[in-house]
Design a protein around this motif. Structure first.
Motif, short mmCIF file in Angstrom:
data_model
loop_
_atom_site.label_atom_id
_atom_site.label_comp_id
_atom_site.label_asym_id
_atom_site.label_seq_id
_atom_site.Cartn_x
_atom_site.Cartn_y
_atom_site.Cartn_z
N GLN A 91 58.71 24.76 25.88
CA GLN A 91 57.34 24.58 26.35
C GLN A 91 57.16 23.21 27.01
N ASP A 148 48.47 26.28 23.52
CA ASP A 148 48.20 27.72 23.64
C ASP A 148 48.15 28.13 25.12
N ASN A 149 48.19 29.44 25.34
CA ASN A 149 48.24 29.98 26.70
C ASN A 149 47.03 29.56 27.53
N GLN A 150 45.87 29.46 26.91
CA GLN A 150 44.66 29.07 27.63
C GLN A 150 44.80 27.63 28.15
N ILE A 167 47.64 26.07 28.74
CA ILE A 167 48.67 26.08 29.78
C ILE A 167 48.03 26.51 31.11
N ALA A 168 47.17 27.54 31.06
CA ALA A 168 46.49 28.01 32.27
C ALA A 168 45.60 26.91 32.86
#
Length: 168
Positions: A37, A97-99, A101-102
């Motif tokens: 990551q 978290d993915n949010q 990262i976005a």
């Protein structure tokens, strides 16, 4: 064969097989996706324009250091006949978290730099905690050395990132 001779044979077999314990395997198994990551976040930063040069340079150094460490730890797990992937859901300190990262992917300029530095500080703090646990619980000389190297490098980078944040 005496009991003592059997104990010596077992100990030597463990050494010749790259003696390791569950803490060593767990450290490698958890640090691989953690490092992956960090490489991912660094890759995001390396594709952006208008990022302060010191932040881009840091992202490049993180990627250059952690990519080979992923390969090294994967090799250990293979050599130790341990599974490389983690089973089940394991929460690791500092993972983004993915949010988030976005949000990092969408951000530009100083905003992206601030997000990267804030996320990477927390990410590094999680890695330092995992590496310190390995230093306490592990037994494999190579894994222990890597854990010490991670603590030294990432504590230094945390300080650098905190200093960079104060300029943004």
């Amino acid at each position: 064969m005496t009991t003592f001779a059997v104990a010596i044979a077992i100990a030597l077999a463990g050494c010749s097989a790259g003696g390791h314990n569950a803490a060593d395997a767990g450290f490698a198994r958890m640090m691989i996706p953690h490092h992956a990551q960090a490489v991912q976040m660094s890759d995001v930063m390396l594709t952006k324009n208008d990022i302060p040069a010191q932040v881009t340079a840091l992202a490049g150094r993180i990627k250059a250091a952690q990519g080979p460490e992923i390969e090294k730890m994967t090799g250990w797990l293979t050599d130790w006949n341990e599974p490389v992937g983690m089973s089940g859901g394991h929460a690791m300190n500092g993972m983004v978290d993915n949010q988030d990262i976005a949000k990092l992917e969408a951000a530009q300029g100083r905003e992206a730099a601030r997000l990267f530095l804030n996320h990477m500080i927390a990410h590094h703090q999680g890695a330092v905690a995992m590496a310190q646990k390995e230093g306490t619980d592990g037994m494999n000389a190579d894994a222990l050395k890597l854990s010490r190297d991670i603590v030294t490098a990432q504590e230094s980078e945390i300080k650098e990132m905190q200093d960079l944040l104060s300029t943004l």
